[in-house]
Scaffold this motif. Structure first.
Motif, PDB file in Angstrom:
ATOM      1  N   LYS A  19      -7.134  -6.763   1.497  1.00  0.00           N
ATOM      2  CA  LYS A  19      -6.207  -6.266   2.509  1.00  0.00           C
ATOM      3  C   LYS A  19      -5.729  -7.447   3.352  1.00  0.00           C
ATOM      4  O   LYS A  19      -6.528  -8.203   3.897  1.00  0.00           O
ATOM      5  CB  LYS A  19      -6.909  -5.230   3.394  1.00  0.00           C
ATOM      6  CG  LYS A  19      -6.035  -4.672   4.502  1.00  0.00           C
ATOM      7  CD  LYS A  19      -6.828  -3.712   5.370  1.00  0.00           C
ATOM      8  CE  LYS A  19      -5.991  -3.218   6.546  1.00  0.00           C
ATOM      9  NZ  LYS A  19      -6.789  -2.324   7.437  1.00  0.00           N
ATOM     10  N   ARG A  57      -1.487  -5.686   0.217  1.00  0.00           N
ATOM     11  CA  ARG A  57      -2.782  -6.089  -0.313  1.00  0.00           C
ATOM     12  C   ARG A  57      -2.575  -7.007  -1.507  1.00  0.00           C
ATOM     13  O   ARG A  57      -1.489  -7.023  -2.113  1.00  0.00           O
ATOM     14  CB  ARG A  57      -3.607  -4.868  -0.706  1.00  0.00           C
ATOM     15  CG  ARG A  57      -2.957  -3.992  -1.752  1.00  0.00           C
ATOM     16  CD  ARG A  57      -3.719  -2.689  -1.913  1.00  0.00           C
ATOM     17  NE  ARG A  57      -3.084  -1.843  -2.913  1.00  0.00           N
ATOM     18  CZ  ARG A  57      -3.483  -0.617  -3.214  1.00  0.00           C
ATOM     19  NH1 ARG A  57      -4.524  -0.107  -2.582  1.00  0.00           N
ATOM     20  NH2 ARG A  57      -2.884   0.105  -4.128  1.00  0.00           N
ATOM     21  N   THR A  68       0.832  -1.196   0.000  1.00  0.00           N
ATOM     22  CA  THR A  68       0.000   0.000   0.000  1.00  0.00           C
ATOM     23  C   THR A  68       0.867   1.245   0.000  1.00  0.00           C
ATOM     24  O   THR A  68       0.573   2.226  -0.673  1.00  0.00           O
ATOM     25  CB  THR A  68      -0.923  -0.003   1.238  1.00  0.00           C
ATOM     26  OG1 THR A  68      -1.680  -1.216   1.246  1.00  0.00           O
ATOM     27  CG2 THR A  68      -1.860   1.194   1.216  1.00  0.00           C
ATOM     28  N   TYR A  79       1.711  -3.053   5.539  1.00  0.00           N
ATOM     29  CA  TYR A  79       0.489  -2.748   4.812  1.00  0.00           C
ATOM     30  C   TYR A  79       0.594  -3.306   3.394  1.00  0.00           C
ATOM     31  O   TYR A  79       1.117  -2.652   2.491  1.00  0.00           O
ATOM     32  CB  TYR A  79       0.225  -1.242   4.786  1.00  0.00           C
ATOM     33  CG  TYR A  79       0.053  -0.643   6.158  1.00  0.00           C
ATOM     34  CD1 TYR A  79      -1.188  -0.628   6.786  1.00  0.00           C
ATOM     35  CD2 TYR A  79       1.149  -0.098   6.835  1.00  0.00           C
ATOM     36  CE1 TYR A  79      -1.348  -0.089   8.050  1.00  0.00           C
ATOM     37  CE2 TYR A  79       1.000   0.443   8.102  1.00  0.00           C
ATOM     38  CZ  TYR A  79      -0.246   0.450   8.705  1.00  0.00           C
ATOM     39  OH  TYR A  79      -0.392   0.976   9.958  1.00  0.00           O
TER      40      TYR A  79
END
Length: 321
Positions: A238, A187, A39, A185
């Motif tokens: 996510k 995804r 991300t 982070y």
């Protein structure tokens, strides 16, 4: 007939387990390849020219926000800053002299002792001097900014994905230095055909397969985006923090979505044997065991779907030999 009996006898000697085939209700899945992406990611490039004098991290190293990643020789930039600073000091001194002269003439003019042309010249000189000071300040600010670019700091906590330069290497404006991304982070981007998207939304169940392990992810972590290509939807998944360490930016993983249920036959893979590159099972009937060719469907874990070849109620023989 003798050959069949011999095979049956051999299998009976080694058979240790029997399984009665049952047609049961099983989940149906759509599986596709997903692309793991960070991300927060960035490509760091040089904003000035010089020679790399220090490299703190290599590929795979992690670091915190604000730490120094790399330094570029600052001799030239420092010299330019010092020169600009001296120019600014001289311009300020000159402006101060022009101001004093202009104020003195203003006092004389109040007594009608100054000539108009002298007043005009003094004011013009004073205005030009102030303008020069402003220009010199802008130049110094710009050079200070360039000087700051000789020290590359981390914009956020991350890991080095790729390093483009080495120590003592010359770089110029725009030269690539690092690719970085935040490991916390991540995804997964995966596409689902338009014909299946409503079934995927209805079932709300997905599995991600990475490093030969399956991870069940809550459907609340999924965002659906329509795609204009190939009548498909792009789904952004996510990755929960609890398992994010198992994934890496740029990797490809398997993503399995439940799309419904079907009543079919699934058996353990241990009952499947390969004969001349063809899958077979051994079926027990009365006191005999015979070989049966089967057609396989989708596999999941230790089980595999049987499309044809055996039926409900057949007894399979597990052969350990």
């Amino acid at each position: 007939m003798k050959i069949i009996l011999l095979v049956s006898l051999a299998l009976n000697l080694f058979a240790t387990e029997l399984y009665t085939v049952q047609k049961k209700l099983h989940s149906r899945y759509f599986e596709n390849e997903g692309h793991v992406k960070a991300t927060y990611h960035a490509k760091i490039s040089a904003q000035t020219t010089g020679v790399v004098t220090y490299v703190a991290y290599d590929v795979g190293d992690t670091f915190s926000k604000g730490v120094t990643l790399l330094k570029i020789s600052s001799v030239r930039q420092f010299a330019n800053v010092e020169e600009a600073r001296l120019e600014l000091e001289n311009a300020e001194l000159d402006a101060k002299e022009k101001e004093i002269k202009y104020i003195r003439l203003q006092k004389l003019d109040a007594k009608h002792l100054a000539k108009d042309e002298d007043m005009t010249a003094a004011k013009t000189a004073y205005d030009v001097a102030n303008k020069t000071v402003s220009l010199k300040k802008e130049k110094l600010s710009r050079l200070n900014e360039l000087y700051s670019y000789t020290r590359i700091t981390a914009p956020f906590s991350a890991v080095i994905k790729k390093r483009y330069v080495h120590r003592a290497e010359k770089v110029s404006l725009g030269s690539e230095l690092f690719d970085i991304y935040n490991t916390n982070y991540l995804r997964i981007l995966v596409t689902v055909p338009e014909s299946l998207i409503q079934k995927v939304k209805k079932e709300h169940e997905l599995l991600v397969i990475a490093n030969q392990k399956e991870y069940k992810i809550d459907f609340d972590n999924v965002t659906v985006y329509p795609s204009s290509e190939n009548y498909a939807y792009t789904l952004r998944i996510k990755i929960p923090k609890g398992i994010v360490s198992e994934f890496h930016d740029g990797n490809f993983v398997g993503v399995r979505f439940k799309v419904g249920e079907i009543k079919n036959i699934c058996i353990n893979k241990k009952y499947i044997h390969q004969e001349y590159e063809t899958p077979v099972v051994y079926i027990k009937h009365a006191d005999n065991v015979y070989k049966q060719f089967v057609r396989l469907g989708n596999a999941k874990g230790s089980t595999v779907e049987i499309i044809s070849g055996i039926k409900d109620g057949d007894i399979l023989v597990y052969n350990e030999k």
